[in-house]
Every structure is written in structure tokens, then in C-alpha cells.
Scaffold this motif. Structure first.
Motif, PDB file in Angstrom:
ATOM      1  N   LYS A   1       8.398  14.384  86.026  1.00 41.59           N
ATOM      2  CA  LYS A   1       7.270  13.521  86.365  1.00 41.59           C
ATOM      3  C   LYS A   1       7.675  12.062  86.166  1.00 41.59           C
ATOM      4  CE  LYS A   1       2.460  12.582  85.063  1.00 41.59           C
ATOM      5  NZ  LYS A   1       1.329  13.013  84.189  1.00 41.59           N
ATOM      6  N   GLY A   2       7.291  11.211  87.116  1.00 45.83           N
ATOM      7  CA  GLY A   2       7.604   9.788  86.999  1.00 45.83           C
ATOM      8  C   GLY A   2       9.026   9.434  87.383  1.00 45.83           C
TER       9      GLY A   2
ATOM     10  N   LYS B   1      11.856   7.995  89.667  1.00 45.33           N
ATOM     11  CA  LYS B   1      11.877   6.992  90.727  1.00 45.33           C
ATOM     12  C   LYS B   1      12.480   7.578  91.995  1.00 45.33           C
ATOM     13  CE  LYS B   1      13.236   2.197  91.646  1.00 45.33           C
ATOM     14  NZ  LYS B   1      13.945   1.000  91.118  1.00 45.33           N
TER      15      LYS B   1
ATOM     16  N   TYR C   1       7.214   6.644  92.572  1.00 43.36           N
ATOM     17  CA  TYR C   1       7.572   7.646  91.569  1.00 43.36           C
ATOM     18  C   TYR C   1       6.854   8.961  91.858  1.00 43.36           C
ATOM     19  CZ  TYR C   1       8.897   3.338  89.149  1.00 43.36           C
ATOM     20  OH  TYR C   1       9.446   2.123  88.838  1.00 43.36           O
TER      21      TYR C   1
ATOM     22  N   GLU D   1       4.435  11.920  91.226  1.00 48.29           N
ATOM     23  CA  GLU D   1       3.172  12.000  90.489  1.00 48.29           C
ATOM     24  C   GLU D   1       3.232  13.083  89.420  1.00 48.29           C
ATOM     25  OE1 GLU D   1      -1.493  11.827  91.757  1.00 48.29           O
ATOM     26  OE2 GLU D   1      -0.225  13.299  92.771  1.00 48.29           O
TER      27      GLU D   1
ATOM     28  N   LYS E   1      -2.700   1.210  91.010  1.00 44.04           N
ATOM     29  CA  LYS E   1      -1.739   2.030  90.268  1.00 44.04           C
ATOM     30  C   LYS E   1      -2.110   3.501  90.406  1.00 44.04           C
ATOM     31  CE  LYS E   1       0.193   2.712  85.636  1.00 44.04           C
ATOM     32  NZ  LYS E   1       0.162   2.267  84.213  1.00 44.04           N
ATOM     33  N   GLY E   2      -1.109   4.322  90.746  1.00 42.17           N
ATOM     34  CA  GLY E   2      -1.347   5.747  90.933  1.00 42.17           C
ATOM     35  C   GLY E   2      -1.715   6.132  92.348  1.00 42.17           C
TER      36      GLY E   2
ATOM     37  N   LYS F   1      -1.384   7.179  96.144  1.00 37.12           N
ATOM     38  CA  LYS F   1      -0.387   7.940  96.896  1.00 37.12           C
ATOM     39  C   LYS F   1       0.117   7.116  98.072  1.00 37.12           C
ATOM     40  CE  LYS F   1       0.166  12.031  99.814  1.00 37.12           C
ATOM     41  NZ  LYS F   1      -0.500  13.206 100.419  1.00 37.12           N
TER      42      LYS F   1
ATOM     43  N   VAL G   1       3.756   8.095  94.258  1.00 38.30           N
ATOM     44  CA  VAL G   1       2.729   7.096  93.954  1.00 38.30           C
ATOM     45  C   VAL G   1       3.376   5.801  93.477  1.00 38.30           C
ATOM     46  CG1 VAL G   1       1.030   8.866  93.355  1.00 38.30           C
ATOM     47  CG2 VAL G   1       2.497   7.905  91.567  1.00 38.30           C
ATOM     48  N   VAL G   2       2.602   4.710  93.546  1.00 34.83           N
ATOM     49  CA  VAL G   2       3.056   3.442  92.978  1.00 34.83           C
ATOM     50  C   VAL G   2       2.620   3.392  91.523  1.00 34.83           C
ATOM     51  CG1 VAL G   2       3.076   2.187  95.154  1.00 34.83           C
ATOM     52  CG2 VAL G   2       0.965   2.282  93.833  1.00 34.83           C
ATOM     53  N   ASN G   3       3.399   2.715  90.715  1.00 31.98           N
ATOM     54  CA  ASN G   3       3.148   2.683  89.274  1.00 31.98           C
ATOM     55  C   ASN G   3       2.590   1.344  88.817  1.00 31.98           C
ATOM     56  OD1 ASN G   3       3.115   4.401  87.118  1.00 31.98           O
ATOM     57  ND2 ASN G   3       5.172   3.918  86.412  1.00 31.98           N
ATOM     58  N   GLU G   4       2.052   0.574  89.761  1.00 31.77           N
ATOM     59  CA  GLU G   4       1.518  -0.743  89.437  1.00 31.77           C
ATOM     60  C   GLU G   4       0.508  -1.167  90.493  1.00 31.77           C
ATOM     61  OE1 GLU G   4       4.472  -3.927  90.203  1.00 31.77           O
ATOM     62  OE2 GLU G   4       5.757  -2.301  90.944  1.00 31.77           O
TER      63      GLU G   4
END
Length: 458
Positions: free
Chosen positions: A302-303, A305, A322, A324, A356-357, A359, A378-381
Motif C-alpha cells: 500500500k502506498g 509510488k 500511489y 491505494e 488527497k486520496g 483516484k 491515487v494522489v497523496n496531496e
């Protein structure tokens, strides 16, 4: 003599370490009981469920593995599970999210299927999808079929075409409500695949997981979910969906579809034609069995890159993405890891702002060219709206850098111009100095000739 010595030694140990020896004896006495308990536990883990349904399957939504099946390919009525296919067809036909605000006027034909919306009510497509996915509303299904295809018959054709597109050869629909109909059928295995595919639509997930929704109709209608997981009827750890309804024909039986997630691993349970009183307990046992017996290999944590995605109009126009959740794969016993293939597919036309999060793509897993699993990327920011150049994918930072470069280049041009002007002035001064010196020389020569009384010039 040796025996006596040994007994004396043990007596000394007992006297010196009584607590230690008591613990040793307790462990020795407990070993047989522990073995019996472990043996029964192993038996409990390996015991297969025996549901009352006419067709049942435990399906790994994350890998495509059939963990357990009992007449999983028997053709049976779909019941309320058809609402998932209805929702997918409606969403597939939409041009953009603006259509969610479009309205459908409830007719007598639509209203007679249920009691959610009175005749004449104008309901948005979004509210109809809420009603469909939260309660399986039959009038919402009819209204959506009219909105999409101007009629149930044409819409059902699209439902069957979608089933063929998904490779479901044992599924055929005759109506949009899931009501009993001859020559309408699906299988537990096909239903599991429909369930997994439907829950890849964000619009379906959002509405299906809503517990209460107030419509924008006049008057407003409060819709409360009947989802087995959200109402607490599905007592399974990680349960996030559980739809069920009862058909009275040809006999009173329950049609259930549910899903649960543990450690980012999805298990789907389907019971078609189940006993109305025991289907919930049967489903619970099947979920437990599914999580215990799923064969899986972790491909990605998970997470992790997975590259970047281009964002139009964003303060940042290249944003890292990243996974999900964890990515799993199931390799059949006669298969090889060489059959496993993965690909990253980014959504097109992504525009800021992003949360953030959110899809933005999918990490797809294939075994022998068959798609067996999907993990959202997903994007983390958060990504805010950028400056004007971000519309052509130039980020704010890149804009600043370009501005600095432009200023430096302008300063260089100015400096070059200044140097040229200074050199030109210096050359002009030198030229004037040479002219002055030459004039002085001629003047001095003229004076010299006069002193010599020369009447001619050299």
C-alpha cells in the motif's frame, strides 16, 4: 546406585527451584490438551461452508480466485443484484458529471413499480441513482432506463450487451427491476464478477455506501439504506456492502450479494435462492472461509509510488501517484509467475483541483492476459488551481523558473546593449581624438611653414 543418585538430584532441584519444576510439570500435562485443541482448530479452518442457497460462490475480488463454489454456474434469477448492472449502463452512457443534475419526471408506469416517488415528481439522475443503489428502488430503475434509452426494452438490450462485454455468457436480463421473469437468469459466479466490476465505479461506491440521503425533489424524500453491511445485519469484519431481497416466485427465497475487505483484500459472497432465515449466517461463514482459504501473493504494498500523472490547470502539473491499497495476485497451481503482467493506466483529462486520496488511475494485474485484479492509483496531496500557464501544463514552480530565466535573459540583453553602446562611444571618442590630433598636426605644420616662409605645401 545411579537411580538413587538421579532421585537425589531431582529432589535437590525440587527443593531449590520448586516454582520452576511446577511450571515444567504443568506444561507436560498441558501438551495433550493443546494438541487436541490445535487439531480441532485446524479442522475448523478447513471445514467448507454448506449454504442453503441454490447457487453460491466465495470469490476473491482482488485476484479473481474462486475460493468456494456450490452450483456457482446454475442459472437463477438475479433479483436486486440487477441494480448494479443498471447503474453501470446508466453511467457508461453519460457524457459528463453535469448530467447528474438532469431531471426525469416520474410517470405512472415508473411509480407503480414502487413507492419512493409519487407520479409527477421531477427527480435528478443523481437522486435516482441514490435510490437505486441504496434501496434497489424499482421505480428509480425504470426512470433511469427511460432517461438513458427512452424505454425499458432498449435499456435491457444495453444491459445484456454490457454482460457480454464483461464475458458473462450465463447472464441475461428481461427487465430492469430484478422482478421475477421467465428467460431471465444469471449465475452466482457471474454475479460476483458484476459486483466486482460495479464497485470500480466511484459514483456507485459513493452512493452505495451512503446510509441516508435527502433528495432535491419537491417535496424532499429521505432515503435510508437497506444495505446489509450498513444496517448491521452483516456481522463480518471489514464488510462494506451487502444487498439482499426476497423474490416470491417460484418460491420465497433470498438473493444476496455482499463484500468485505481485510488487509486490502476483497472477498465477495453471492447467495442466489437462499433460505430467508439462514442466508445471513451462511454468508458470515462463507466470508470467514474466504479470508482463511484465499491463495494470494502480494505484488505491491500500500502506498507504493507508481509514477506521475499530468494535471491540467494545477499548481503542480506532474503529480506522483500511489497505490491505494495492497496489490495481490492469484496464480493457479498449474500456472507460472511468468504469466503475471501489470500495467499502469492513468485517467485522461485530469484537471485541478485535486483532493488527497482522489483516484487518478488504475494499477491492473493480468494473469495469462486475463485481468484478475485492479488497485486504484491515487494522489497523496491536495493540488490547487494554478496560474494561467498551468492550462498548458506549466506548473507554478515552472512558471517562476521561466520568469527568472526570462528576467536573467532580459538582464543579459540589457547588459550586452550597454556594452555595445559603451564600445560605440569609446570608438567615437577615439575617432574624434584622432581627428583632433590630425588637425593639430596640420595646424602645427602650417605654422612651421610660415616660419620658414615656405610658399608651397608638401
Amino acid at each position: 546406585m545411579r537411580t538413587n543418585n538421579r532421585n537425589c538430584f531431582l529432589n535437590k532441584i525440587f527443593k531449590k527451584f520448586p516454582a520452576l519444576m511446577a511450571a515444567v510439570l504443568a506444561v507436560l500435562f498441558a501438551l495433550p490438551q493443546m494438541a487436541a485443541i490445535c487439531g480441532s482448530a485446524v479442522y475448523a479452518e478447513t471445514a467448507a461452508p454448506s449454504p442453503s442457497a441454490e447457487g453460491a460462490v466465495v470469490y476473491a475480488g482482488s485476484t479473481g480466485q474462486v475460493i468456494y463454489e456450490d452450483h456457482s454456474e446454475r442459472k437463477l434469477q438475479p433479483g436486486r443484484t440487477s441494480s448494479l448492472m443498471v447503474a453501470m449502463v446508466v453511467l457508461d452512457n453519460m457524457h459528463d458529471e453535469k448530467e447528474m443534475k438532469n431531471e426525469v419526471k416520474i410517470t405512472k408506469w415508473m411509480a407503480e413499480a414502487g413507492n419512493t416517488f409519487p407520479v409527477g415528481t421531477r427527480v435528478t439522475v443523481s437522486d435516482l441513482l441514490y435510490a437505486l443503489l441504496m434501496t434497489g428502488s424499482p421505480e428509480a430503475a425504470r426512470a433511469l432506463s427511460y432517461y438513458t434509452a427512452e424505454g425499458e426494452e432498449a435499456f435491457v438490450e444495453q444491459m445484456n450487451a454490457k454482460a457480454q462485454q464483461l464475458g458473462l455468457v450465463d447472464t441475461k436480463y428481461r427487465n430492469v427491476t430484478g422482478a421475477y421473469a421467465t428467460r431471465q437468469y444469471t449465475t452466482a459466479l457471474d454475479t460476483a464478477k458484476i459486483f466486482v466490476e460495479a464497485y470500480r465505479y466511484d459514483e456507485i461506491v459513493t452512493r452505495a455506501k451512503t446510509e441516508e440521503h435527502v433528495t432535491k425533489t419537491e417535496p424532499a424524500v429521505t432515503i435510508k439504506t437497506t444495505d446489509q453491511a450498513l444496517t448491521g445485519k452483516l456481522a463480518v469484519k471489514g464488510a462494506y456492502a451487502g444487498v439482499a431481497n426476497t423474490l416470491s416466485e417460484p418460491s420465497s427465497l433470498t438473493y444476496f450479494a455482499g463484500a468485505a475487505k481485510q488487509d486490502d483484500f476483497d472477498v465477495v459472497v453471492i447467495l442466489l435462492g437462499a433460505d430467508n432465515n439462514t442466508y445471513a449466517s451462511d454468508a458470515t461463514k462463507m466470508f470467514t472461509y474466504g479470508f482463511e482459504h484465499a491463495n494470494k501473493k502480494t505484488l505491491s504494498k500500500k502506498g507504493a509510488k507508481m509514477g506521475h500523472v499530468r494535471v491540467r490547470g494545477g499548481a503542480k502539473t506532474m503529480v506522483p501517484v500511489y497505490t491505494e491499497g495492497k496489490a495481490y495476485v492469484y496464480i493457479p497451481p498449474d500456472g507460472s509467475e511468468e504469466l503475471v503482467r501489470t500495467e499502469k493506466v492513468m485517467e485522461s483529462g485530469i484537471e485541478a483541483p485535486l483532493k488527497k486520496g482522489q483516484k487518478v488511475g488504475e494499477y491492473r494485474i493480468y494473469v495469462a492476459d486475463e485481468k484478475t485484479g485492479v488497485v486504484n492509483l491515487v494522489v497523496n496531496e491536495d493540488v490547487g488551481t494554478g496560474w494561467i500557464l498551468s492550462k498548458i501544463y506549466i506548473s507554478n514552480l515552472a512558471t517562476v523558473i521561466l520568469a527568472v530565466i526570462a528576467l536573467l535573459f532580459l538582464a543579459l540583453l540589457i547588459r550586452i546593449h550597454q556594452v555595445k553602446v559603451r564600445r560605440r562611444k569609446r570608438r567615437e571618442a577615439l575617432r574624434r581624438e584622432l581627428i583632433r590630433k590630425k588637425a593639430l598636426e596640420e595646424l602645427e605644420m602650417e605654422e612651421y611653414r610660415k616660419t620658414r616662409n615656405w610658399t608651397y605645401k608638401l
